[in-house]
Design an enzyme around this catalytic site. Structure first.
Site, short mmCIF file in Angstrom:
data_model
loop_
_atom_site.label_atom_id
_atom_site.label_comp_id
_atom_site.label_asym_id
_atom_site.label_seq_id
_atom_site.Cartn_x
_atom_site.Cartn_y
_atom_site.Cartn_z
N CYS A 2 -5.68 2.11 -18.43
CA CYS A 2 -4.28 2.40 -18.75
C CYS A 2 -3.85 3.70 -18.06
O CYS A 2 -4.68 4.55 -17.74
CB CYS A 2 -4.11 2.56 -20.25
SG CYS A 2 -4.71 1.16 -21.22
N ARG A 27 -4.65 1.27 -11.00
CA ARG A 27 -5.67 1.33 -12.05
C ARG A 27 -5.79 0.00 -12.80
O ARG A 27 -6.77 -0.22 -13.52
CB ARG A 27 -5.34 2.45 -13.04
CG ARG A 27 -5.38 3.83 -12.43
CD ARG A 27 -4.86 4.88 -13.37
NE ARG A 27 -5.71 5.03 -14.54
CZ ARG A 27 -6.68 5.92 -14.65
NH1 ARG A 27 -6.93 6.74 -13.64
NH2 ARG A 27 -7.40 6.02 -15.74
N TRP A 75 -3.48 -1.68 -20.19
CA TRP A 75 -4.49 -2.70 -19.92
C TRP A 75 -4.98 -3.19 -21.26
O TRP A 75 -5.57 -2.43 -22.04
CB TRP A 75 -5.63 -2.10 -19.10
CG TRP A 75 -6.65 -3.07 -18.60
CD1 TRP A 75 -6.54 -3.91 -17.54
CD2 TRP A 75 -7.98 -3.28 -19.14
NE1 TRP A 75 -7.70 -4.62 -17.37
CE2 TRP A 75 -8.60 -4.25 -18.34
CE3 TRP A 75 -8.68 -2.72 -20.20
CZ2 TRP A 75 -9.90 -4.70 -18.58
CZ3 TRP A 75 -9.97 -3.17 -20.46
CH2 TRP A 75 -10.57 -4.14 -19.64
N ASN A 101 -4.44 6.08 -24.17
CA ASN A 101 -5.54 5.42 -23.47
C ASN A 101 -6.78 5.53 -24.34
O ASN A 101 -7.02 6.58 -24.93
CB ASN A 101 -5.82 6.10 -22.12
CG ASN A 101 -4.71 5.90 -21.13
OD1 ASN A 101 -3.77 5.13 -21.36
ND2 ASN A 101 -4.80 6.60 -20.01
N GLY A 102 -7.58 4.50 -24.39
CA GLY A 102 -8.80 4.52 -25.18
C GLY A 102 -8.76 3.46 -26.26
O GLY A 102 -7.92 2.57 -26.26
N GLU A 482 -24.18 -5.80 -4.24
CA GLU A 482 -22.84 -5.23 -4.08
C GLU A 482 -21.91 -6.21 -3.38
O GLU A 482 -20.74 -6.35 -3.75
CB GLU A 482 -22.94 -3.91 -3.32
CG GLU A 482 -21.60 -3.30 -2.93
CD GLU A 482 -20.69 -2.97 -4.09
OE1 GLU A 482 -19.50 -2.69 -3.84
OE2 GLU A 482 -21.15 -2.98 -5.26
N LYS A 486 -18.39 -7.71 -4.76
CA LYS A 486 -17.11 -7.59 -4.04
C LYS A 486 -16.42 -8.95 -3.94
O LYS A 486 -15.21 -9.06 -4.15
CB LYS A 486 -17.35 -7.03 -2.63
CG LYS A 486 -17.54 -5.55 -2.58
CD LYS A 486 -16.27 -4.81 -2.93
CE LYS A 486 -16.59 -3.45 -3.49
NZ LYS A 486 -17.10 -3.45 -4.86
N GLU A 489 -15.05 -9.93 -7.38
CA GLU A 489 -13.94 -9.09 -7.82
C GLU A 489 -12.62 -9.46 -7.17
O GLU A 489 -11.58 -9.51 -7.82
CB GLU A 489 -14.23 -7.62 -7.50
CG GLU A 489 -15.27 -6.96 -8.38
CD GLU A 489 -15.50 -5.52 -7.96
OE1 GLU A 489 -15.54 -4.65 -8.84
OE2 GLU A 489 -15.66 -5.26 -6.75
N HIS A 505 -38.76 -19.35 -6.93
CA HIS A 505 -39.05 -19.32 -8.36
C HIS A 505 -37.88 -19.83 -9.20
O HIS A 505 -37.79 -19.50 -10.38
CB HIS A 505 -39.43 -17.91 -8.79
CG HIS A 505 -40.69 -17.41 -8.15
ND1 HIS A 505 -41.92 -17.96 -8.41
CD2 HIS A 505 -40.91 -16.43 -7.24
CE1 HIS A 505 -42.85 -17.34 -7.71
NE2 HIS A 505 -42.25 -16.41 -6.98
N LYS A 600 -9.25 0.12 -12.42
CA LYS A 600 -9.93 1.01 -11.48
C LYS A 600 -10.93 1.91 -12.17
O LYS A 600 -12.08 2.02 -11.76
CB LYS A 600 -8.89 1.85 -10.73
CG LYS A 600 -9.49 2.81 -9.71
CD LYS A 600 -10.23 2.08 -8.60
CE LYS A 600 -10.75 3.02 -7.54
NZ LYS A 600 -11.59 2.30 -6.56
#
Length: 605
Positions: A2, A27, A75, A101-102, A482, A486, A489, A505, A600
């Protein structure tokens, strides 16, 4: 996640707040709102909207004037995205407005109590609880009203509060979620991120957890939630407003991928010591005796930062010969880990505010551990909480998915590994070899980015895949992880990363023409082992895209990456896969800078 923006001064506040919200769009958010007042106003005026900031702006009436205000991008945590759940939240008497926020952990308990006392709620959010608690306080000052409410709150918050009876001030507070004050000329700003401030001021004050502030047009003061005055001296941020512009690129992700050569040059600049074939890391505060006493290194991060930590752990083991490993901070903080006084703990976070990482740092500090930070944002919470650390100097990263910060973080780990290695048993010759490799990185990154047109064609070929496998062995495995992240996302294609050695395996059962495999194949002592994995995939009619230092016979397509030193190769091998994810997402028409459901800076659990 947020975003918070606030202003008090002489200027018309609504355009300033809307501009600030637009700078925080990266964000991630689902709704937005704004509330304003002024010393001459008769109360608070509010507008809220589900959707983007442009949707909010379209709803703001022409005669929406004031000189004080707060605004927010939300958010969703408690309650679905909607106009009603958007912030700010206002009390029943329309006198108090709060942005937050939180997460308030005991919101359900407090909500039930307030409803029993006759309070009517208009939203599903936890934040509205705080609004009503402030409004119902019997204290006479706004600061005391806010303090009363915060004493009842359990959880995390970064808040800004305005009150119709106190139009000359904004009261803010922080516990676990960033709050930054911007100091202007007879005007004050507040935000959750300096991105919202730098076009107006570069003088900032960052609140600590448990700290509050009162902003007036010509002054500010800080104090604890218990009322004790604190001393806050403004610092100058190095980033300018132009750093947040798109610079001629279509997206921030594209811009930031192409900034990596310059970013790597920044993280190296002034740190290399050719005389002793080592590096200077001034923020470490670790002398040779202390460095030699380190028996183990534990790296903690989340998401991309965790993957950078995996690469960093390998480099530390190889160059410094210290046992090292990486672990998700979100898991570490809950498993009651044994804290060893001979272990160096390293916290990794692009924003320096990632809540899971910050909580892990605070728990480690409580247990007496030595904690270093590897962060991008100067003055961030993790930077302040850590005993020492290294800034990665990537510059502002606006796109939700991290690219240049990941690369710069891996380079910072290479510097740390070299520093520790030269103090311990790494030879002068090997130190010189690594330094020469580090100096090659910017030019080699540019060489990789020059292949964009070819990588775009490959991405278009693979964009119809519903799922993809990424494999790598030892140094290549964190790169595969990574790259898999990507792609997930930004393109929303399911992707899975596996060690190449583990294919037989279980995962070989998935191999078929419809499931492409991206293989990381560095030209090192495991080259033939990696080629054997390609043989296994090809024998089962799997499609293969290799990222390698030379063409791979068994691969359908190969992206050739310039060779560096074996230890540094992972830094380069992930870069073409950033472009692969980008162009796959572009081919699918995704919102590249704002992937769905993501934010973000993750400042909640």
């Amino acid at each position: 996640m947020c975003g918070i923006v606030g202003y008090i001064g002489k200027r018309d506040v609504a355009p300033l707040l809307l501009e600030g919200l637009q700078r925080l769009e990266y964000r991630g958010y689902d709704s937005a709102g704004i509330v304003i007042t002024s010393p001459k106003a008769t109360g608070l005026k509010m507008v809220k909207a589900k959707g983007r900031v442009r949707d909010l702006e379209a709803k703001v009436p022409a005669r929406f004037k004031g000189t004080t205000g707060i605004a927010h991008t939300r958010w969703a945590t408690h309650g679905a995205p909607s106009d009603e759940n958007a912030h700010p939240h206002m009390s029943g008497d329309d006198k108090v407005a709060v942005v937050h926020n939180g997460i308030i952990d005991n919101a359900a308990e407090l909500r039930a109590k307030l409803i029993a006392e006759g309070v009517e709620f208009l939203s599903e959010t936890d934040t509205e609880v705080l609004t009503h608690l402030i409004a119902r306080s019997q204290q006479t000052d706004l600061e005391d009203k806010v303090r009363d409410a915060l004493r009842l709150i359990e959880g995390t918050y970064g808040i800004a509060v305005v009150h119709a009876d106190f139009p000359d001030r904004i009261v803010v507070a922080r516990n676990g979620s960033p709050v930054v004050l911007g100091i202007g000329d007879k005007e004050m700003f507040v935000a959750s991120d300096i991105a919202a401030l730098v076009s107006h001021t570069r003088q900032i004050v960052t609140l600590d957890d448990g700290e509050m502030a009162t902003l007036k047009a010509d002054d500010f003061r800080t104090y604890t939630t218990e009322g004790t005055r604190t001393t806050a001296s403004p610092t100058t941020v190095e980033w300018e407003a132009a750093s947040y512009d798109m610079g001629g690129h279509d997206t921030y992700m594209h811009k930031e991928i192409f900034e990596q050569a310059d970013a790597v040059d920044r993280v190296l600049r002034g740190r290399i010591d050719d005389r002793f074939s080592t590096v200077h890391l001034g923020g470490l505060n670790l002398d040779a005796r202390e460095a030699r006493s380190v028996r183990r290194v534990k790296i903690l991060g989340c998401g991309t930062s965790y993957h950078a930590g995996l690469i960093g752990a390998q480099m530390i083991e190889e160059l410094a010969r210290i046992p090292a490993d990486a672990e998700p901070a979100s898991e570490f903080r809950y498993r009651n880990a044994v804290v060893d006084p001979d272990t160096l703990y390293i916290a990794v976070s692009q924003s320096g505010e990632t809540y899971d990482v910050l909580a892990a740092v605070q728990e480690l500090k409580r247990k007496g551990a030595r904690v270093f930070g590897v962060v991008n944002v100067v003055g961030s919470a993790i930077a302040r909480e850590s005993d020492a650390g290294v800034y990665v100097h990537a510059g502002p990263e606006v796109c939700v998915v991290s690219t240049k910060c990941f690369t710069n973080t891996t380079v910072a780990f290479a510097l740390l590994a070299l520093h520790l290695g030269r103090i311990r048993d790494l030879s002068v010759a090997d130190g010189k070899r690594i330094i020469e490799g580090l100096r090659k990185l910017p030019a080699q990154i540019t060489e990789i980015l020059e292949q964009e047109a070819e990588i775009k064609k490959i991405a278009e070929e693979y964009a119809d895949a519903r799922s993809m496998m990424f494999i790598g062995r030892v140094r290549g495995y964190p790169v595969a992880r990574e790259a898999s992240l990507k792609l997930k996302e930004v393109s929303y294609i399911h992707a899975e990363a596996y060690p190449a050695s583990e294919l037989k395996h279980g995962p070989l059962a998935l191999i078929e023409p419809a499931l492409p495999t991206v293989a990381i194949v560095p030209d090192d002592d495991l080259l033939e082992k990696n080629r054997a994995a390609l043989e296994e995939i090809k024998a089962r009619s799997g499609r293969i895209l290799a990222v390698a230092h030379q063409e791979q016979e068994k691969a359908d397509r190969t992206i050739v990456v310039p060779k560096n030193e074996d230890e540094l190769d992972p830094i380069l091998m992930g870069i073409p896969l950033q472009l692969l994810a980008y162009h796959t997402a572009l081919a699918l028409g995704r919102d590249i800078d704002k992937p769905r459901n993501l934010a973000k800076s993750v400042t909640v659990e």
